[in-house]
Design an enzyme around this catalytic site. Sequence first.
Site, PDB file in Angstrom:
ATOM      1  N   CYS A 104       3.875   1.376  -7.904  1.00  0.00           N
ATOM      2  CA  CYS A 104       4.691  -0.088  -7.660  1.00  0.00           C
ATOM      3  C   CYS A 104       5.635  -0.179  -8.818  1.00  0.00           C
ATOM      4  O   CYS A 104       5.314   0.010  -9.907  1.00  0.00           O
ATOM      5  CB  CYS A 104       3.611  -1.228  -7.311  1.00  0.00           C
TER       6      CYS A 104
ATOM      7  N   CYS B 214      -4.311  -0.464  -2.399  1.00  0.00           N
ATOM      8  CA  CYS B 214      -4.760   0.870  -2.845  1.00  0.00           C
ATOM      9  C   CYS B 214      -4.508   1.241  -4.086  1.00  0.00           C
ATOM     10  O   CYS B 214      -3.410   0.564  -4.604  1.00  0.00           O
ATOM     11  CB  CYS B 214      -4.315   2.016  -1.750  1.00  0.00           C
TER      12      CYS B 214
ATOM     13  N   CYS C  25       0.761  -1.237  -0.057  1.00  0.00           N
ATOM     14  CA  CYS C  25       0.201  -0.122  -0.054  1.00  0.00           C
ATOM     15  C   CYS C  25       0.854   1.330   0.134  1.00  0.00           C
ATOM     16  O   CYS C  25       2.069   1.295  -0.305  1.00  0.00           O
ATOM     17  CB  CYS C  25      -0.984  -0.104   1.167  1.00  0.00           C
TER      18      CYS C  25
END
Length: 137
Positions: free
Chosen positions: A89, A82, A10
Amino acid sequence: MDKKIVYFLCTGNSCRSQMAEGFGKEILGETWDVYSAGVEAHGLNPRAIEMMNEKGIDITNQSSSIIDKEILNRSDLVITLCGDAKDRCPTIPANVQTTHWDLPDPAKAEGTEEEISLEFRSVRDEIEKRIKSLAEN
């Protein structure tokens, strides 16, 4: 047999991914190595610790960390919690299965102490439900 690796991601690795790591270790620990991280590291949220204690799971020894590309590349399953983590990422290798659980950030909850705690419990319970479902598959 080697354990599989699940990596919960997250934004700040302070609430959602920390709770997921705690449940993951409790529920999946026999067959999975469980890790969590964030795009940033914000430290463990004290309310996340408190809410997990209500479930009998102690996450105080977990640490808030940024995404480790080595763990990411070795993972069997990466679960983003999220949209921010999903969007920011690092590139996930094609052989790694990914799943996205778009959960609200309880750290951003506003209102009375009780209302904020209710939001934390709601997100915590949803994470627990999803990890139990993962364990059944």
